[in-house]
Design a protein around this motif. Structure first.
Motif, PDB file in Angstrom:
ATOM      1  N   ASP A  91      56.645 -45.436   6.128  1.00 55.12           N
ATOM      2  CA  ASP A  91      57.001 -45.008   7.544  1.00 55.12           C
ATOM      3  C   ASP A  91      55.591 -44.248   8.662  1.00 55.12           C
ATOM      4  OD1 ASP A  91      59.616 -43.090   8.628  1.00 55.12           O
ATOM      5  OD2 ASP A  91      57.112 -41.655   8.617  1.00 55.12           O
ATOM      6  N   PRO A  92      55.716 -45.359   9.558  1.00 58.95           N
ATOM      7  CA  PRO A  92      54.632 -44.627  10.649  1.00 58.95           C
ATOM      8  C   PRO A  92      54.555 -43.512  10.284  1.00 58.95           C
ATOM      9  CG  PRO A  92      56.992 -46.333  11.444  1.00 58.95           C
ATOM     10  CD  PRO A  92      56.894 -45.832  10.492  1.00 58.95           C
ATOM     11  N   GLY A  93      55.089 -42.739  10.589  1.00 63.38           N
ATOM     12  CA  GLY A  93      55.105 -41.415  11.098  1.00 63.38           C
ATOM     13  C   GLY A  93      54.134 -40.475   9.442  1.00 63.38           C
ATOM     14  N   LEU A 138      50.529 -38.987   9.354  1.00 61.55           N
ATOM     15  CA  LEU A 138      50.295 -38.280   9.241  1.00 61.55           C
ATOM     16  C   LEU A 138      48.369 -37.954   8.445  1.00 61.55           C
ATOM     17  CD1 LEU A 138      50.284 -35.203   7.742  1.00 61.55           C
ATOM     18  CD2 LEU A 138      51.659 -35.568   6.571  1.00 61.55           C
ATOM     19  N   GLN A 139      48.865 -39.843   7.153  1.00 55.95           N
ATOM     20  CA  GLN A 139      47.347 -39.492   6.558  1.00 55.95           C
ATOM     21  C   GLN A 139      46.369 -39.682   7.592  1.00 55.95           C
ATOM     22  OE1 GLN A 139      48.005 -43.609   5.257  1.00 55.95           O
ATOM     23  NE2 GLN A 139      46.029 -42.694   2.900  1.00 55.95           N
ATOM     24  N   ARG A 140      46.128 -40.577   8.615  1.00 54.05           N
ATOM     25  CA  ARG A 140      45.254 -40.664   9.525  1.00 54.05           C
ATOM     26  C   ARG A 140      44.965 -39.197   9.868  1.00 54.05           C
ATOM     27  NH1 ARG A 140      45.875 -44.191   7.500  1.00 54.05           N
ATOM     28  NH2 ARG A 140      46.125 -46.664   7.635  1.00 54.05           N
ATOM     29  N   MET A 141      45.602 -38.524   9.952  1.00 54.11           N
ATOM     30  CA  MET A 141      45.067 -37.380  10.330  1.00 54.11           C
ATOM     31  C   MET A 141      44.544 -36.515   9.664  1.00 54.11           C
ATOM     32  SD  MET A 141      48.690 -35.539  12.307  1.00 54.11           S
ATOM     33  CE  MET A 141      49.537 -36.842  13.844  1.00 54.11           C
ATOM     34  N   VAL A 142      45.108 -36.893   8.749  1.00 56.48           N
ATOM     35  CA  VAL A 142      44.396 -35.681   7.227  1.00 56.48           C
ATOM     36  C   VAL A 142      42.934 -36.176   7.114  1.00 56.48           C
ATOM     37  CG1 VAL A 142      44.269 -35.375   5.173  1.00 56.48           C
ATOM     38  CG2 VAL A 142      46.909 -35.153   6.271  1.00 56.48           C
ATOM     39  N   ASP A 143      43.190 -38.048   6.640  1.00 54.03           N
ATOM     40  CA  ASP A 143      42.052 -38.235   6.401  1.00 54.03           C
ATOM     41  C   ASP A 143      40.197 -37.795   7.635  1.00 54.03           C
ATOM     42  OD1 ASP A 143      43.209 -39.478   4.938  1.00 54.03           O
ATOM     43  OD2 ASP A 143      43.095 -41.439   5.154  1.00 54.03           O
ATOM     44  N   THR A 144      41.007 -38.024   9.002  1.00 51.04           N
ATOM     45  CA  THR A 144      39.681 -37.502   9.471  1.00 51.04           C
ATOM     46  C   THR A 144      39.349 -36.289   9.696  1.00 51.04           C
ATOM     47  OG1 THR A 144      39.126 -37.928  12.155  1.00 51.04           O
ATOM     48  CG2 THR A 144      41.232 -36.821  11.940  1.00 51.04           C
ATOM     49  N   LEU A 145      40.109 -35.175   8.965  1.00 45.11           N
ATOM     50  CA  LEU A 145      39.704 -33.825   8.848  1.00 45.11           C
ATOM     51  C   LEU A 145      38.930 -33.576   7.577  1.00 45.11           C
ATOM     52  CD1 LEU A 145      43.377 -32.198   9.749  1.00 45.11           C
ATOM     53  CD2 LEU A 145      41.137 -32.594  10.757  1.00 45.11           C
ATOM     54  N   ASP A 191      63.979 -38.123   3.165  1.00 47.25           N
ATOM     55  CA  ASP A 191      64.783 -39.246   4.709  1.00 47.25           C
ATOM     56  C   ASP A 191      63.448 -39.997   4.236  1.00 47.25           C
ATOM     57  OD1 ASP A 191      67.519 -38.376   4.337  1.00 47.25           O
ATOM     58  OD2 ASP A 191      66.553 -36.596   6.046  1.00 47.25           O
ATOM     59  N   LYS A 192      62.223 -40.230   3.601  1.00 50.74           N
ATOM     60  CA  LYS A 192      61.424 -41.116   3.940  1.00 50.74           C
ATOM     61  C   LYS A 192      60.658 -40.880   5.364  1.00 50.74           C
ATOM     62  CE  LYS A 192      59.128 -45.935   4.029  1.00 50.74           C
ATOM     63  NZ  LYS A 192      60.065 -47.262   3.572  1.00 50.74           N
ATOM     64  N   THR A 193      60.114 -39.474   5.755  1.00 51.27           N
ATOM     65  CA  THR A 193      59.669 -39.157   7.197  1.00 51.27           C
ATOM     66  C   THR A 193      58.255 -38.332   6.685  1.00 51.27           C
ATOM     67  OG1 THR A 193      60.869 -37.082   7.381  1.00 51.27           O
ATOM     68  CG2 THR A 193      62.084 -39.026   8.102  1.00 51.27           C
ATOM     69  N   VAL A 194      57.662 -37.339   7.888  1.00 53.42           N
ATOM     70  CA  VAL A 194      56.380 -37.735   8.283  1.00 53.42           C
ATOM     71  C   VAL A 194      57.049 -35.967   7.673  1.00 53.42           C
ATOM     72  CG1 VAL A 194      56.732 -35.984  10.280  1.00 53.42           C
ATOM     73  CG2 VAL A 194      54.918 -36.086   9.348  1.00 53.42           C
ATOM     74  N   LEU A 195      57.926 -35.568   7.538  1.00 51.79           N
ATOM     75  CA  LEU A 195      58.183 -33.932   5.996  1.00 51.79           C
ATOM     76  C   LEU A 195      57.879 -34.502   4.866  1.00 51.79           C
ATOM     77  CD1 LEU A 195      61.612 -32.923   7.602  1.00 51.79           C
ATOM     78  CD2 LEU A 195      59.075 -32.554   8.531  1.00 51.79           C
ATOM     79  N   ASP A 196      58.265 -35.586   4.657  1.00 52.09           N
ATOM     80  CA  ASP A 196      57.625 -35.952   2.533  1.00 52.09           C
ATOM     81  C   ASP A 196      56.490 -35.916   2.714  1.00 52.09           C
ATOM     82  OD1 ASP A 196      60.654 -36.201   1.513  1.00 52.09           O
ATOM     83  OD2 ASP A 196      60.352 -37.572   3.166  1.00 52.09           O
ATOM     84  N   GLY A 197      55.360 -35.642   3.452  1.00 53.37           N
ATOM     85  CA  GLY A 197      54.110 -36.123   4.119  1.00 53.37           C
ATOM     86  C   GLY A 197      54.018 -34.832   3.624  1.00 53.37           C
TER      87      GLY A 197
END
Length: 198
Positions: free
Chosen positions: A185-187, A191-198, A125-131
């Motif tokens: 998709d903004p979500g 998620l990418q920003r969250m993963v990148d900072t970790l 559906d092109k949401t954060v779930l796909d990430g």
């Protein structure tokens, strides 16, 4: 390996990244939604920072404390999903001192299923779930000594690339239909920003 010490050190970095990404995420969300995704995560981060003193010394406790902070931040859909994800992670970690890469993949499977049931979105559906699904698949097939965070970061970026030219099918963005083709998709970006900072 993920344990309470690693997670406790990650929380302040996550908070700082959400503060920094807020304007970008608001702008992205403004094209497809209410333009409040960045503000929501910024508030979640502020409340999590306030919860840092006296943070529990277990994976379960840290996840649940962060979920409680997130729950106070907003009634927005993404804020609710974040809270549910953190609560699910906390329950999954009950009695566990650490998680291997494969354990994290299993945790993500549970989080994805719970969020899908709660929010109604499905994979594709092109949401954060796909990430999240991309990360789960990357980690589930990883060797024990593989760099898990590098794999997760690459998986999220590949997922963004794969879904960019597809329409959003959930949330307010679905009302824009084909106009969402070519937009991230903004979500998923969050998620990418969250993963990148970790």
């Amino acid at each position: 390996m993920l344990d309470a010490i690693v997670l406790a050190r990650a929380v302040p970095r996550w908070c700082a990244a959400m503060h920094a990404a807020a304007p970008e995420l608001n702008a992205l969300d403004g094209r497809l939604g209410d333009a409040d995704l960045g503000a929501t995560l910024d508030k979640c981060a502020t409340l999590m920072e306030q919860a840092l003193p006296g943070l529990p010394d277990s994976l379960e406790g840290i996840f649940k404390r962060c979920a409680q902070a997130s729950a106070k931040a907003s009634g927005s859909s993404f804020g609710t999903l974040l809270t549910v994800a953190l609560m699910t992670a906390g329950k999954h970690c009950a009695g566990r001192e650490s998680l291997s890469t494969q354990d994290v993949a299993a945790l993500l499977s549970e989080v994805i299923a719970t969020l899908s049931a709660r929010g109604g979105a499905a994979l594709g559906d092109k949401t954060v779930l796909d990430g999240l699904d991309a990360i789960q698949r990357a980690l589930s097939g990883a060797r024990a000594d593989a760099p898990a965070l590098a794999l997760a970061g690459a998986a999220v970026r590949e997922s963004l690339d794969a879904f960019r030219d597809k329409p959003n099918r959930m949330g307010r963005a679905r009302m824009f239909a084909d106009k969402t083709i070519g937009l991230d998709d903004p979500g998923m970006v969050a998620l990418q920003r969250m993963v990148d900072t970790l």
